[in-house]
Write a protein that holds these residues in place. Structure first.
Motif, PDB file in Angstrom:
ATOM      1  N   ILE A 190      -5.574  -4.077  17.395  1.00  0.00           N
ATOM      2  CA  ILE A 190      -4.438  -3.174  17.688  1.00  0.00           C
ATOM      3  C   ILE A 190      -3.575  -3.458  16.791  1.00  0.00           C
ATOM      4  CG2 ILE A 190      -2.873  -2.728  19.518  1.00  0.00           C
ATOM      5  CD1 ILE A 190      -5.485  -1.368  20.171  1.00  0.00           C
ATOM      6  N   ARG A 191      -2.779  -2.544  16.389  1.00  0.00           N
ATOM      7  CA  ARG A 191      -1.449  -2.588  15.501  1.00  0.00           C
ATOM      8  C   ARG A 191      -0.558  -3.532  16.149  1.00  0.00           C
ATOM      9  NH1 ARG A 191       1.362   1.542  11.344  1.00  0.00           N
ATOM     10  NH2 ARG A 191       2.585   0.179  10.293  1.00  0.00           N
ATOM     11  N   SER A 192      -0.168  -4.692  15.404  1.00  0.00           N
ATOM     12  CA  SER A 192       0.688  -5.484  15.993  1.00  0.00           C
ATOM     13  C   SER A 192       1.458  -6.247  14.672  1.00  0.00           C
ATOM     14  CB  SER A 192      -0.035  -6.557  16.882  1.00  0.00           C
ATOM     15  OG  SER A 192      -0.885  -7.409  16.156  1.00  0.00           O
ATOM     16  N   ASP A 193       2.351  -7.144  15.081  1.00  0.00           N
ATOM     17  CA  ASP A 193       2.887  -7.966  14.025  1.00  0.00           C
ATOM     18  C   ASP A 193       1.948  -8.819  13.235  1.00  0.00           C
ATOM     19  OD1 ASP A 193       5.574  -6.850  14.750  1.00  0.00           O
ATOM     20  OD2 ASP A 193       6.204  -8.779  15.707  1.00  0.00           O
ATOM     21  N   GLN A 194       0.995  -9.268  13.942  1.00  0.00           N
ATOM     22  CA  GLN A 194      -0.082 -10.227  13.448  1.00  0.00           C
ATOM     23  C   GLN A 194      -0.901  -9.434  12.650  1.00  0.00           C
ATOM     24  OE1 GLN A 194      -2.719 -11.763  16.179  1.00  0.00           O
ATOM     25  NE2 GLN A 194      -3.964 -12.683  14.849  1.00  0.00           N
ATOM     26  N   THR A 195      -1.249  -8.381  12.957  1.00  0.00           N
ATOM     27  CA  THR A 195      -2.191  -7.468  12.332  1.00  0.00           C
ATOM     28  C   THR A 195      -1.571  -6.757  11.085  1.00  0.00           C
ATOM     29  OG1 THR A 195      -3.038  -6.588  14.196  1.00  0.00           O
ATOM     30  CG2 THR A 195      -3.728  -5.389  12.352  1.00  0.00           C
ATOM     31  N   GLU A 196      -0.232  -6.512  11.201  1.00  0.00           N
ATOM     32  CA  GLU A 196       0.489  -6.122  10.028  1.00  0.00           C
ATOM     33  C   GLU A 196       0.484  -7.370   8.761  1.00  0.00           C
ATOM     34  OE1 GLU A 196       3.923  -4.190  10.723  1.00  0.00           O
ATOM     35  OE2 GLU A 196       3.257  -2.237  11.697  1.00  0.00           O
ATOM     36  N   ARG A 197       0.797  -8.542   9.440  1.00  0.00           N
ATOM     37  CA  ARG A 197       0.915  -9.857   8.403  1.00  0.00           C
ATOM     38  C   ARG A 197      -0.531 -10.026   7.692  1.00  0.00           C
ATOM     39  NH1 ARG A 197       3.967 -11.849  12.817  1.00  0.00           N
ATOM     40  NH2 ARG A 197       2.118 -13.011  13.657  1.00  0.00           N
ATOM     41  N   PHE A 198      -1.520  -9.689   8.380  1.00  0.00           N
ATOM     42  CA  PHE A 198      -2.685  -9.904   8.021  1.00  0.00           C
ATOM     43  C   PHE A 198      -3.196  -8.906   6.688  1.00  0.00           C
ATOM     44  CE2 PHE A 198      -7.451  -8.910   8.331  1.00  0.00           C
ATOM     45  CZ  PHE A 198      -7.819  -9.759   7.576  1.00  0.00           C
ATOM     46  N   LYS A 200      -0.900  -7.266   4.905  1.00  0.00           N
ATOM     47  CA  LYS A 200       0.065  -7.653   3.943  1.00  0.00           C
ATOM     48  C   LYS A 200      -0.301  -8.785   3.022  1.00  0.00           C
ATOM     49  CE  LYS A 200       3.770  -5.288   5.917  1.00  0.00           C
ATOM     50  NZ  LYS A 200       5.467  -5.635   6.569  1.00  0.00           N
ATOM     51  N   ALA A 201      -1.129  -9.671   3.889  1.00  0.00           N
ATOM     52  CA  ALA A 201      -1.673 -10.898   2.900  1.00  0.00           C
ATOM     53  C   ALA A 201      -3.048 -10.843   2.294  1.00  0.00           C
ATOM     54  CB  ALA A 201      -1.717 -12.144   3.987  1.00  0.00           C
ATOM     55  N   SER A 202      -3.860  -9.610   3.098  1.00  0.00           N
ATOM     56  CA  SER A 202      -5.051  -9.538   2.438  1.00  0.00           C
ATOM     57  C   SER A 202      -5.259  -8.328   1.587  1.00  0.00           C
ATOM     58  CB  SER A 202      -6.074  -9.562   3.520  1.00  0.00           C
ATOM     59  OG  SER A 202      -5.727  -8.545   4.456  1.00  0.00           O
ATOM     60  N   ALA A 203      -4.493  -7.329   1.996  1.00  0.00           N
ATOM     61  CA  ALA A 203      -4.654  -6.080   1.064  1.00  0.00           C
ATOM     62  C   ALA A 203      -3.483  -5.271   0.961  1.00  0.00           C
ATOM     63  CB  ALA A 203      -5.746  -4.927   1.971  1.00  0.00           C
ATOM     64  N   PRO A 204      -2.370  -5.820   0.234  1.00  0.00           N
ATOM     65  CA  PRO A 204      -1.232  -5.378  -0.049  1.00  0.00           C
ATOM     66  C   PRO A 204      -1.234  -3.971  -0.948  1.00  0.00           C
ATOM     67  CG  PRO A 204      -1.353  -7.377  -1.348  1.00  0.00           C
ATOM     68  CD  PRO A 204      -2.718  -7.246  -0.313  1.00  0.00           C
ATOM     69  N   GLU A 205      -2.136  -3.816  -1.586  1.00  0.00           N
ATOM     70  CA  GLU A 205      -2.498  -2.570  -2.271  1.00  0.00           C
ATOM     71  C   GLU A 205      -2.793  -1.437  -1.555  1.00  0.00           C
ATOM     72  OE1 GLU A 205      -6.654  -4.305  -1.762  1.00  0.00           O
ATOM     73  OE2 GLU A 205      -4.838  -5.196  -2.083  1.00  0.00           O
ATOM     74  N   LEU A 206      -3.171  -1.668  -0.346  1.00  0.00           N
ATOM     75  CA  LEU A 206      -3.715  -0.504   0.488  1.00  0.00           C
ATOM     76  C   LEU A 206      -2.314   0.160   1.442  1.00  0.00           C
ATOM     77  CD1 LEU A 206      -7.058  -1.664   2.013  1.00  0.00           C
ATOM     78  CD2 LEU A 206      -6.649  -0.438  -0.119  1.00  0.00           C
ATOM     79  N   THR A 207      -2.460   1.371   1.730  1.00  0.00           N
ATOM     80  CA  THR A 207      -1.321   1.649   2.816  1.00  0.00           C
ATOM     81  C   THR A 207      -1.842   1.122   4.152  1.00  0.00           C
ATOM     82  OG1 THR A 207      -2.462   3.750   2.978  1.00  0.00           O
ATOM     83  CG2 THR A 207      -0.979   3.702   1.468  1.00  0.00           C
ATOM     84  N   TRP A 208      -1.014   1.326   4.953  1.00  0.00           N
ATOM     85  CA  TRP A 208      -1.532   0.897   6.487  1.00  0.00           C
ATOM     86  C   TRP A 208      -2.739   2.030   6.823  1.00  0.00           C
ATOM     87  CZ3 TRP A 208      -2.225  -2.545   9.978  1.00  0.00           C
ATOM     88  CH2 TRP A 208      -2.781  -1.918  11.116  1.00  0.00           C
ATOM     89  N   GLU A 209      -2.397   3.197   6.688  1.00  0.00           N
ATOM     90  CA  GLU A 209      -3.656   4.142   7.050  1.00  0.00           C
ATOM     91  C   GLU A 209      -4.969   3.561   6.262  1.00  0.00           C
ATOM     92  OE1 GLU A 209      -5.337   7.384   9.057  1.00  0.00           O
ATOM     93  OE2 GLU A 209      -3.454   6.333   9.323  1.00  0.00           O
ATOM     94  N   GLN A 210      -4.882   3.214   4.999  1.00  0.00           N
ATOM     95  CA  GLN A 210      -6.123   2.760   4.556  1.00  0.00           C
ATOM     96  C   GLN A 210      -6.659   1.501   4.775  1.00  0.00           C
ATOM     97  OE1 GLN A 210      -4.183   2.708   0.394  1.00  0.00           O
ATOM     98  NE2 GLN A 210      -5.174   4.550  -0.087  1.00  0.00           N
ATOM     99  N   PHE A 211      -5.835   0.478   5.122  1.00  0.00           N
ATOM    100  CA  PHE A 211      -6.369  -0.561   5.889  1.00  0.00           C
ATOM    101  C   PHE A 211      -6.770  -0.407   7.137  1.00  0.00           C
ATOM    102  CE2 PHE A 211      -5.254  -4.566   8.388  1.00  0.00           C
ATOM    103  CZ  PHE A 211      -5.990  -5.454   7.781  1.00  0.00           C
ATOM    104  N   ALA A 212      -6.253   0.540   7.936  1.00  0.00           N
ATOM    105  CA  ALA A 212      -6.505   0.834   9.216  1.00  0.00           C
ATOM    106  C   ALA A 212      -8.018   1.142   9.549  1.00  0.00           C
ATOM    107  CB  ALA A 212      -5.513   1.523  10.209  1.00  0.00           C
TER     108      ALA A 212
END
Length: 260
Positions: A190-198, A200-212
């Motif tokens: 589920i989208r959360s602070d932890q998920t967002e940190r993951f 940004k750390a693992s795939a900063p080149e992707l938008t959130w929608e792409q990562f999700a």
């Protein structure tokens, strides 16, 4: 559908962010009175401002460490005084803790169990007398799918979450005669602070929608969930619409878990 939540009095631990925040907002939208609990005063104030802006109604805020019994008792009594009782308890406080078995020392076991299991015990024991006085109540324990199907390097969290599921079933049996229902939800990605940190750390080149929607997550529905989607299930479970539902758990994971 009228969920029958108007005027109900709810307390939510871990209510300043993520699923707790989304659940508080939705309960207020449904007409409930809400108190949110967290350790950080600044986070609570920000959550209060955002909820008030969105709903026009301010939640009560209470600073407490849920893993300390006396603080849990104080938080529940304070909430009951502010709200005029307690009908609903959502035990949502938690944190991510996932390591291999041989890397988890005694201190990490203690802190995780104190937060996720004993925090639920402390808040529930303190809230139940108010529910009995009201003649009914509803409790939802927010756990994780790892409690049903633990994977490698998922400790100590998967163990404390599994204990939370056993606690949920036992509580439901003991409290049914008081018309107090107890259920659990098992959270996946589920989208959360932890998920967002993951992200940004693992795939900063992707938008959130792409990562999700990245296939690496292996979520059958094809995306990471939103906190509001978890809140929808939690609010249903504490509502009159779920009046004959107790002692069960619901996976909120987009179909990823291998177990029911």
């Amino acid at each position: 559908m009228d969920l029958g939540l108007k005027g109900k009095k709810a307390i939510i631990t871990g209510g300043s962010k993520g699923i707790g925040f989304a659940t508080a907002k939705l309960l207020i939208e449904e007409g409930a009175q809400v108190a949110i609990v967290a350790r950080n005063e600044e986070s609570l104030q920000k959550a209060k401002a955002r909820i008030t802006e969105h709903t026009g109604v301010a939640p009560f805020i209470i600073t407490a460490d849920v893993s300390i019994e006396t603080e849990a008792q104080r938080a529940v009594v304070t909430a009951a005084e502010q709200l005029g009782g307690i009908d609903i308890l959502i035990n949502n406080a938690g944190s991510a803790a996932a390591q291999p078995f041989d890397k988890v020392g005694r201190g990490k076991w203690d802190s995780d169990i104190d937060l996720k299991l004993m925090g639920t015990v402390y808040f529930s024991q303190a809230a139940i007398p108010f529910m009995r006085n009201a003649g009914s109540g509803a409790i939802v324990n927010v756990t994780a799918i790892s409690g049903k199907a633990p994977g490698a390097s998922s400790l100590p969290s998967s163990v404390s979450r599994a204990a939370g599921l056993a606690l949920t079933k036992a509580m439901s049996k003991d409290l049914a005669s008081d018309n107090i229902r107890v259920n659990a939800v098992c959270i996946g990605m589920i989208r959360s602070d932890q998920t967002e940190r993951f992200w940004k750390a693992s795939a900063p080149e992707l938008t959130w929608e792409q990562f999700a929607r990245d296939a690496q997550h292996q979520i059958p529905l094809g995306r990471i969930g939103q906190a509001e989607e978890a809140a929808n299930v939690i609010v249903f479970l504490v509502s009159a619409a779920a009046s004959f539902v107790t002692g069960t758990s619901v996976n909120i994971d987009g179909g990823k878990s291998v177990v029911l």
